[in-house]
Scaffold this motif. Structure first.
Motif, PDB file in Angstrom:
ATOM      1  N   GLY A  52       0.811  -1.211   0.000  1.00  0.00           N
ATOM      2  CA  GLY A  52       0.000   0.000   0.000  1.00  0.00           C
ATOM      3  C   GLY A  52       0.843   1.259   0.000  1.00  0.00           C
ATOM      4  O   GLY A  52       0.324   2.369  -0.015  1.00  0.00           O
ATOM      5  N   GLY A  53       2.151   1.097  -0.011  1.00  0.00           N
ATOM      6  CA  GLY A  53       3.045   2.251   0.016  1.00  0.00           C
ATOM      7  C   GLY A  53       3.070   3.013  -1.305  1.00  0.00           C
ATOM      8  O   GLY A  53       3.597   4.117  -1.378  1.00  0.00           O
ATOM      9  N   GLY A  54       2.518   2.389  -2.344  1.00  0.00           N
ATOM     10  CA  GLY A  54       2.463   3.071  -3.631  1.00  0.00           C
ATOM     11  C   GLY A  54       3.686   2.797  -4.484  1.00  0.00           C
ATOM     12  O   GLY A  54       4.257   3.697  -5.103  1.00  0.00           O
ATOM     13  N   SER A  56       3.873   1.031  -7.324  1.00  0.00           N
ATOM     14  CA  SER A  56       3.677   1.100  -8.786  1.00  0.00           C
ATOM     15  C   SER A  56       3.967   2.494  -9.330  1.00  0.00           C
ATOM     16  O   SER A  56       4.562   2.643 -10.392  1.00  0.00           O
ATOM     17  CB  SER A  56       2.250   0.726  -9.178  1.00  0.00           C
TER      18      SER A  56
END
Ligand code: ADP
Ligand code: ZN
Length: 618
Positions: A52-54, A56
């Motif tokens: 969920g840290g981003g 991508s």
């Protein structure tokens, strides 16, 4: 970090505007911006960011800035389609090449590659192993490589994949193409290994905090698991959740129980056909069913961002797996909850499994892993603190977002009670199980007790003021804390350990943890809550807002069905909530909602604005 080079200083505002324009986000998550600046300056990256840290975005956004193609190596074919869909929905030209696509699709991808129309190409690692595959990178004008789940290259990691070893050839053949390695699970040992294996040169290295502040942690003794699970799920109706159970039989039983109560739940385990599993997973992703009940076989292939809770109906085997499995909740950064139910029975079962392992090294590792799990489950201290300490990260405790810190559970002094119970065991020569001993302490004259004449023991009835449930709980707690064990060879007779003897003879104290008497379970993962930037304060939606939110959600659901994609590909919940609260009337106002970029505005803007207008006119 030296940020003063003109290129870097000049590009930061540009990146921020791209972030808004394309992805619809107003600010970067921690480390994203720095990673992007470094890779654009041509540097290798190693980044360990939590789920969920981003991650991508760290390769998607730079791919838009640089010329040429960015190759993304990803181990899970099942996830590629979603990743491509998400990128395309935001307006990033993306495609994938793997064994699951048709010859026609492949042809299309190759034509797009030939004309340079693609910015991102997702491929599986085994494809790079094929003859001539690496040479294609030149033909495709590949200018950057991103490696997702990079820990798979390391044997020290928990999902080593031999195919990943091929990836070192990228650096050998293309010394000047920058590589970005991303993972959510790296220990330091794995980190060093990944860097060496891939041949990264002086990489910009980030280890983000593994804290997931949006997740609430909660642990309870398992009594009536099915009832407890059902009440938890019902209180969160319509929110997406995963329930993990240790065995297929429990998965089936739990799903059936929930279905009988009218809850949309489906199973996922290795005993089902591929087809059924895929169907259930798709139903879950598309919000056609809110709950999936699964063995740990479920999870790797899913990155649904809006999972609001994860329940463990049984004790996990290690804190690592617990962290990973609970980490699937709240990837979108909104509040999420966890519930762990465990019992001494679980512990006994896991210990039994460990004893069946052939290899003594493996036995030792499994034993240590279980011990770490127990330290988390069976302690009265901030859960977050214990969890993070396991990953060598210090947290001051008092997190305000676990059952201990919020006072949902409390620690009680139980030394006297423990001694009463232990003395019942001693006086009956450690030959009886917990139920029998609880009856003695409680003073219940059963036939068996009368038979044995145990009503004459001085311990009989010393604990008559408490319920039998209380005494069974004490028995459980004593075993969990290592003061007793059940002797499986002697009909599970409660047997006292050395530590237990010390407790009995007054050389030790005993405290235990209980659900606080009048603690109400607070709902932490609400469907209707909006963190309002910039002060981050939350605000509940009004009744009218909720109606509009539901209308928008229905619209999204139907449109998603039409295009055959999961609803979150259109807009995440956060966007719908913002629309419901701020009620944009114009395209500009809609653009100001989080998660609305230009491409999505063009694709969906009119439709959602019409819905909002219709609602307001009513
Ligand atoms: P990871 O792979 O690290 O688990 P993802 O790349 O899937 O995480 O991103 C998780 C979610 O966070 C996605 O829904 C993504 O759109 C969102 N996200 C990423 N970066 C930002 C940002 N800067 N602001 C808001 N949301 C973001
Ligand atoms: Zn806490």
């Amino acid at each position: 970090m030296n940020d003063t080079s003109p290129l870097r200083a000049a590009s930061a505002p540009h990146l921020l505007s791209l972030l808004k324009q394309v992805f619809g986000f107003a600010e970067f998550r921690p480390h994203q911006e720095q990673i992007i600046l470094e890779t654009l300056a041509g540097r290798d990256i190693f980044a360990a960011l939590p789920t969920g840290g981003g991650k991508s975005l760290c390769y998607q956004l730079p791919s838009l800035v640089r010329s040429g193609l960015t190759i993304v190596i990803s181990p899970l074919i099942a996830l590629m389609k979603d990743q491509v869909d998400s990128a395309k929905a935001a307006g990033v030209e993306a495609a994938c090449l793997n064994s699951s696509i048709s010859p026609a699709e492949r042809h299309e991808v190759y034509s797009a590659l030939a004309t340079g129309a693609l910015k991102l190409l997702y491929i599986a690692p085994e494809r790079l192993a094929m003859d001539g595959a690496l040479e294609e990178l030149t033909a495709w004008n590949c200018t950057a490589v991103a490696i997702d789940e990079a820990h798979c290259i390391s044997e020290w990691g928990h999902d080593f994949r031999p195919d990943y070893r091929q990836l070192k050839r990228i650096r050998e053949q293309y010394p000047n193409i920058p590589i970005t390695a991303l993972t959510a699970t790296a220990t330091r040992r794995v980190q060093d290994d990944v860097i060496t294996q891939l041949g990264l040169k002086n990489p910009y290295t980030i280890r983000a905090s593994f804290n997931r502040p949006e997740i609430f942690y909660r642990v309870e003794p398992k009594r009536d698991a099915l009832t407890r699970i059902a009440s938890f799920v019902k209180a969160r109706a319509s929110l997406s959740g995963i329930i993990y159970r240790a065995t297929r039989a429990d998965v089936e039983a739990t799903a059936t129980y929930l279905q009988k109560q009218g809850i949309g739940a489906a199973c996922y385990h290795a005993g089902l056909s591929d087809e059924t599993r895929r169907q259930h997973q798709d139903d879950f992703k598309a919000d056609r069913i809110p709950v999936i009940v699964a063995t740990i076989a479920f999870g790797m292939g899913i990155d649904k961002p809006d999972i609001r809770y994860v329940i463990h109906g049984d004790l996990p085997k290690s804190l690592e797996s617990y962290y990973q499995e609970t980490g699937r909740a709240g990837r979108d950064g909104e509040n999420a909850e966890t519930l762990l139910l465990w019992s001494i029975g679980d512990l006994a079962k896991t210990r039994w499994h460990i004893r069946q392992l052939d290899d003594s090294g493996e036995q030792e590792r499994a034993g240590k892993a279980l011990q770490s799990m127990l330290r988390f489950a069976d302690t009265f201290a901030c859960r977050r603190r214990i969890l993070l300490a396991h990953f060598n990260e210090e947290h001051p405790g008092n997190c305000g977002s676990c059952d201990v810190c919020t006072g949902e559970v409390e620690s009680i002094e139980a030394t006297e009670d423990a001694r009463k119970f232990l003395s019942a065991a001693i006086r009956t020569h450690q030959q009886y199980g917990a139920h029998y001993l609880a009856d003695i302490v409680k003073g219940t004259l059963s036939d068996k007790i009368r038979d044995k004449g145990h009503q004459n023991l001085p311990t009989f009835g010393v604990g008559a003021d408490m319920t039998k449930k209380h005494w069974l709980a004490i028995a459980n707690d004593l075993e969990a804390a290592g003061f007793t064990y059940r002797d499986e060879e002697r009909y599970k007779a409660v047997t006292i350990t050395q530590e237990g003897m010390e407790l009995l003879y007054g050389r030790r104290e005993f405290r235990t943890v209980r659900r606080a008497k009048d603690s109400k379970e607070k709902l932490h993962a609400a469907a209707y809550r909006l963190p309002l930037a910039p002060n981050g304060q939350e605000r509940e939606l009004s009744e009218e807002d909720k109606k509009l939110f539901e209308a928008l959600r229905a619209l999204r659901f139907n449109k998603a069905k039409e295009i055959g994609k999961p609803p979150y590909i259109i807009f995440p919940n956060r966007t719908l909530i913002a629309m419901a609260v701020f009620r944009p009337r114009t395209q500009e106002e809609l653009l100001a909602c989080p998660g609305v970029g230009e491409k999505k505005l063009e694709a969906w803007g009119k439709l959602f604005l019409n819905e909002i207008n219709a609602f307001l006119e009513q």
